[in-house]
Write an enzyme that holds these catalytic residues in place. Structure first.
Site, mmCIF file in Angstrom:
data_model
loop_
_atom_site.group_PDB
_atom_site.id
_atom_site.type_symbol
_atom_site.label_atom_id
_atom_site.label_comp_id
_atom_site.label_asym_id
_atom_site.label_seq_id
_atom_site.Cartn_x
_atom_site.Cartn_y
_atom_site.Cartn_z
ATOM 1 N N CYS A 193 115.811 88.879 57.949
ATOM 2 C CA CYS A 193 115.686 89.999 59.264
ATOM 3 C C CYS A 193 116.484 90.279 59.662
ATOM 4 O O CYS A 193 117.848 91.243 59.475
ATOM 5 C CB CYS A 193 115.382 88.557 60.457
ATOM 6 S SG CYS A 193 114.772 90.020 62.314
ATOM 7 N N HIS A 233 110.790 87.038 57.167
ATOM 8 C CA HIS A 233 110.861 85.225 57.859
ATOM 9 C C HIS A 233 110.357 84.827 56.839
ATOM 10 O O HIS A 233 109.801 83.381 56.915
ATOM 11 C CB HIS A 233 110.994 85.223 59.240
ATOM 12 C CG HIS A 233 112.198 85.330 59.772
ATOM 13 N ND1 HIS A 233 112.940 85.421 60.202
ATOM 14 C CD2 HIS A 233 111.833 86.575 60.878
ATOM 15 C CE1 HIS A 233 113.463 85.895 61.243
ATOM 16 N NE2 HIS A 233 112.940 87.167 61.356
ATOM 17 N N GLU A 284 111.566 82.107 56.026
ATOM 18 C CA GLU A 284 111.788 80.570 55.862
ATOM 19 C C GLU A 284 110.324 79.973 56.191
ATOM 20 O O GLU A 284 110.706 78.073 56.562
ATOM 21 C CB GLU A 284 113.649 81.147 56.615
ATOM 22 C CG GLU A 284 113.426 81.188 58.139
ATOM 23 C CD GLU A 284 113.255 82.306 58.247
ATOM 24 O OE1 GLU A 284 114.152 82.409 59.579
ATOM 25 O OE2 GLU A 284 113.119 83.625 57.522
#
Length: 257
Positions: free
Chosen positions: A129, A234, A236
């Site tokens: 991002c 994202h 994660e």
């Protein structure tokens, strides 16, 4: 001696590569009548993804001291830069008024030289991002600060690209033969999304390796380097549920060994 060498080889294989994680910042809150200091921190999901992939995450200090940044880069086997506030348009010469509340100048001052030094050292770099936007700007590129008004691919479903972290939002279409394809093992899959800025003009040495299914830039990489990969989504948040996203983390950590 042979046994000792074998043990050393096994020890090297077990060693976790040191992954330097760029720091996020949270403003300090009031505690009774005291103003607490700001917190330099990292998102737990980001740290957990690196640990699960076999890396040893080390959070860096938020600093613009280039001697300190040089030592961090020398220490690290690889560097990961997470998302966060917008990158200041003034960094590429755009002087139009922009909402200061959306910016973080201290992160800009740290991450701009950090990215440049990591790339120059040819150490693996993985960004998500905002980190990907900073990668592009650090290499001399520009950003579009208003994704909702970026022209979409004709005939496509128009996504808003905002505020979906724990579930998928849209598909990405991946360039064949790209680092992204090799890392995730796919030519396209569903990803999450949470951004209102995106890559516009590419920085030096960078190529676009994925777009959303409505035509928004979603991944950049640098073919001349060992491993420089920046995704707009994202992973994660999704590495536990998305095999391609977990493969991204594993590929990054493997490049750092």
């Amino acid at each position: 001696m042979a046994g000792t060498e074998a043990e050393q080889t096994r020890g090297a294989a077990r060693r976790r590569p040191v992954i330097l994680v760029a720091t996020r910042i949270e403003e300090g809150r009031m505690h009774k009548t005291e103003q607490l200091a700001p917190n330099e921190c990292g998102a737990r999901v980001f740290i957990d993804a690196i640990l699960a992939a076999g890396g040893l995450p080390v959070q860096m200090a938020l600093t613009d001291d280039e001697d300190v940044i040089d030592q961090y880069v020398a220490l690290a086997d690889g560097v990961a830069i997470p998302g966060g506030p917008d990158v200041d348009p003034k960094l590429w010469g755009d002087t139009k008024p922009y909402d200061e509340a959306l910016l973080c100048h201290v992160r800009d001052a740290c991450e701009l030289p950090l990215v440049q030094k990591v790339v120059a050292a040819d150490k693996p770099l993985f960004t998500t991002c905002r980190g990907t936007q900073m990668l592009n700007v650090a290499m001399g590129g520009t950003l579009d600060m208003d994704v909702p008004n970026v022209p979409r691919r004709p005939g496509s479903v128009h996504h808003d690209h905002a505020d979906l972290l724990t579930r998928t939002s849209h598909g990405v279409e991946i360039e064949p033969g790209s680092l992204l394809e090799r890392a995730c093992g796919s030519r396209g899959y569903q990803v999450n999304t949470a951004h209102h800025c995106c890559v516009k003009d590419l920085g030096e040495g960078l190529v676009l390796s994925a777009e959303s299914d409505d035509g928004i830039p979603e991944c950049i990489e640098m073919p001349s380097k060992r491993f420089v990969l920046g995704v707009q989504w994202h992973p994660e948040y999704t590495w536990l549920t998305s095999e391609p996203d977990f493969k991204l983390w594993k590929a990054f950590v493997a490049a750092c060994r």
